[in-house]
Design a protein around this motif. Sequence first.
Motif, short mmCIF file in Angstrom:
data_model
loop_
_atom_site.label_atom_id
_atom_site.label_comp_id
_atom_site.label_asym_id
_atom_site.label_seq_id
_atom_site.Cartn_x
_atom_site.Cartn_y
_atom_site.Cartn_z
N ALA A 242 39.01 20.22 64.25
CA ALA A 242 40.17 20.76 63.56
C ALA A 242 40.09 22.28 63.39
O ALA A 242 41.11 22.97 63.43
CB ALA A 242 40.34 20.09 62.20
N HIS A 243 38.88 22.80 63.21
CA HIS A 243 38.73 24.24 62.97
C HIS A 243 38.21 25.00 64.19
O HIS A 243 37.83 26.17 64.09
CB HIS A 243 37.82 24.47 61.76
N LEU A 244 38.23 24.34 65.33
CA LEU A 244 37.89 25.02 66.58
C LEU A 244 39.00 26.01 66.92
O LEU A 244 40.19 25.67 66.84
CB LEU A 244 37.75 23.99 67.70
N TYR A 245 38.64 27.24 67.29
CA TYR A 245 39.66 28.23 67.61
C TYR A 245 40.23 28.00 69.00
O TYR A 245 39.51 27.74 69.95
CB TYR A 245 39.09 29.65 67.49
N THR A 246 41.56 28.08 69.08
CA THR A 246 42.26 27.87 70.34
C THR A 246 43.49 28.78 70.35
O THR A 246 43.66 29.62 69.47
CB THR A 246 42.66 26.39 70.49
N ALA A 247 44.35 28.62 71.34
CA ALA A 247 45.53 29.48 71.46
C ALA A 247 46.65 28.99 70.56
O ALA A 247 47.04 27.82 70.60
CB ALA A 247 46.01 29.49 72.92
N GLY A 248 47.18 29.89 69.74
CA GLY A 248 48.32 29.58 68.90
C GLY A 248 49.63 29.73 69.65
O GLY A 248 49.65 30.12 70.83
N PRO A 249 50.76 29.46 68.98
CA PRO A 249 52.06 29.50 69.65
C PRO A 249 52.40 30.85 70.27
O PRO A 249 53.08 30.92 71.29
CB PRO A 249 53.04 29.15 68.53
N ASP A 250 51.93 31.96 69.67
CA ASP A 250 52.23 33.28 70.21
C ASP A 250 51.08 33.87 71.01
O ASP A 250 51.06 35.07 71.31
CB ASP A 250 52.61 34.24 69.07
N GLY A 251 50.11 33.01 71.33
CA GLY A 251 48.97 33.46 72.12
C GLY A 251 47.82 33.97 71.28
O GLY A 251 46.73 34.24 71.82
N GLN A 252 48.03 34.11 69.98
CA GLN A 252 46.95 34.58 69.10
C GLN A 252 45.99 33.45 68.81
O GLN A 252 46.39 32.30 68.61
CB GLN A 252 47.54 35.11 67.80
N ALA A 253 44.69 33.75 68.77
CA ALA A 253 43.70 32.73 68.48
C ALA A 253 43.81 32.27 67.03
O ALA A 253 43.98 33.09 66.12
CB ALA A 253 42.29 33.27 68.75
N MET A 254 43.72 30.96 66.83
CA MET A 254 43.76 30.41 65.48
C MET A 254 43.08 29.04 65.50
O MET A 254 42.87 28.44 66.56
CB MET A 254 45.18 30.28 64.96
N ALA A 255 42.74 28.56 64.31
CA ALA A 255 42.14 27.23 64.20
C ALA A 255 43.14 26.18 64.69
O ALA A 255 44.35 26.30 64.48
CB ALA A 255 41.74 26.95 62.76
N PHE A 256 42.62 25.16 65.35
CA PHE A 256 43.45 24.10 65.91
C PHE A 256 44.41 23.53 64.86
O PHE A 256 45.60 23.35 65.11
CB PHE A 256 42.54 23.01 66.48
N THR A 257 43.90 23.27 63.68
CA THR A 257 44.73 22.68 62.63
C THR A 257 45.87 23.61 62.20
O THR A 257 46.93 23.14 61.78
CB THR A 257 43.87 22.30 61.41
N GLU A 258 45.66 24.95 62.34
CA GLU A 258 46.69 25.90 61.93
C GLU A 258 47.83 25.99 62.94
O GLU A 258 48.92 26.48 62.61
CB GLU A 258 46.08 27.28 61.72
N VAL A 259 47.60 25.51 64.16
CA VAL A 259 48.67 25.52 65.16
C VAL A 259 49.87 24.72 64.66
O VAL A 259 51.03 25.10 64.84
CB VAL A 259 48.16 24.94 66.49
N PHE A 260 49.60 23.62 63.98
CA PHE A 260 50.68 22.75 63.52
C PHE A 260 51.44 23.36 62.35
O PHE A 260 52.64 23.14 62.19
CB PHE A 260 50.10 21.37 63.17
N ALA A 261 50.73 24.14 61.55
CA ALA A 261 51.42 24.88 60.49
C ALA A 261 52.34 25.94 61.10
O ALA A 261 53.49 26.11 60.67
CB ALA A 261 50.39 25.52 59.56
N ALA A 262 51.83 26.64 62.12
CA ALA A 262 52.64 27.68 62.77
C ALA A 262 53.86 27.10 63.47
O ALA A 262 54.90 27.77 63.57
CB ALA A 262 51.77 28.44 63.78
N LEU A 263 53.78 25.86 63.92
CA LEU A 263 54.90 25.22 64.61
C LEU A 263 55.81 24.45 63.66
O LEU A 263 56.79 23.83 64.09
CB LEU A 263 54.37 24.26 65.69
N GLY A 264 55.48 24.46 62.37
CA GLY A 264 56.29 23.72 61.40
C GLY A 264 56.15 22.22 61.54
O GLY A 264 57.10 21.46 61.29
#
Length: 380
Positions: A242-264
Motif C-alpha cells: 500500500a505504501h510502495l511508491y509508484t506513479a500518480g495520476p499526474d506522473g508524480q511519485a506517490m504511495a500506492f494507496t494515495e493514488v486512489f485518493a488523488a483519483l477520488g
Amino acid sequence: MTAPKPSLELLRALTDENVLRVLMAHDRLTRAEIATRTGISKPTISESVQRLEQARLVVDTGERTTGRGRVGSYYALAPHAGTALVASITPHGVVAEAVDARGRTHGQVRTALHADAGQEAAAEALGAAAARLDGESAGPLRLAVVSAADPVDRASGRLVHLPDAPFLVGALDPPAVLADTVTGPVLVDNDVNWAARAEYEHGCVQGVDDFVYLHLGEGLGCSVVGDGVVRRGHGGLVGEVAHLYTAGPDGQAMAFTEVFAALGLRRNSSTAVDVPKLLGVLDASDARAERVRLALAHAIGGVLSAALAFADPRTVVLGGPWGSHPRLIAAIREHLARSPRSVPLSAASLPLPELTGARARAVEELGSLIVRDAHPTTQW
C-alpha cells in the motif's frame, strides 16, 4: 555399507498412517478395500486396524458387506478424532467453520462487522463463533487456521498496525482469543497469502512455483510465492504494497494507496478504496473513465515492476473485487509490454480464495495430528 533396517515400530507407524490417510479420503472401507488401495497385505492391514481401534482412531461402523463370499465389516475414521476451526476476518465480518479430516464442514457461523468495528468487537465475534462450533462438534477443536484482512506478525500471529490501514481491528490476537476453545496450534496469516496458496493448489496457477498475487479490493495487498512457498519475510510483512511508491495520476511519485485518493476513488472518511465507484469507472466508456483506467494501469504497473525486479516471478495473478476486471487487465498488459520486463497476467479463478486456502491448510494439519496420535513417540 548396508543401510540399517527400519524398526518394527516405524513399520507399524507407516502402515497405520497409510490406513488413516486412506480412511480420510473415504467415508468407509472394509479391510480388504483398504489393502487394495494401499497395496499392503490384508493380514498387515487387519493388525493395523486393530491397533487403531484400540487407539480409538478408527471405528467399526456396524455396517456389513452384502452378496456372495465372506461378510466384511466397514471401518471409518472415528468421529471424535476432532475437527479444525477455519476462520476468516474481513471488513464485512467473521466467518468461522469446523472441518473434519476429510474436509467436510460441520457447521458455520457468520457474524457481521463494519469496517471500523475495532479490536474488541472482532475478538468477541471470533471467540463466540469458536465456542459455538466447539459445542456443536463431535470432537474437540484441535487447531485453528485464521485468515485476516490485515498484516499479521509472523512470530506471534497478532495483527499488525500499519499507517492508514482501512480495516484495522487493533492488535487483535487470534491465538489468545481462541486459547480457551482450541486445544492445539493457531495458525494466522494474511488473507492474500491464503488466497495465493489456494490459487496455487486449486486455481489458475497450479504447477507454477514462482508467481506474484496482487489483490485489488477495498484494501491493497500482494503475496509472493517462490519455489511453491509463500514468502512471509522476517516479520510476516512481505507484500504490504500500500505504501510502495509508484506513479500518480499526474506522473508524480506517490504511495500506492494515495493514488486512489488523488483519483477520488476512496470511501468517505476512510482510506479504503470505493469499490462500487471504481467498478463503475472501469465499466464506463467516456474519456474520463479512460484517463482513470490509464492512471490505474500506470500505478499498478509500477507496483508490479517492483515485484518483478525483486521476486522474478514466472507470472502475475490479479485478484480481488476489481483486480480481475478485463479492461483493467488489458490496460496493465499494455503498460507492462512497454517496460523492460514483462510476464503473463492472469485473473484469479476461485471464489473466496482466502477461505479455500485456509480450509485446505486446516485439513492438512488436522490429518497430520491424527496420524501422530497413533504413534506419538515415533520419530518420523
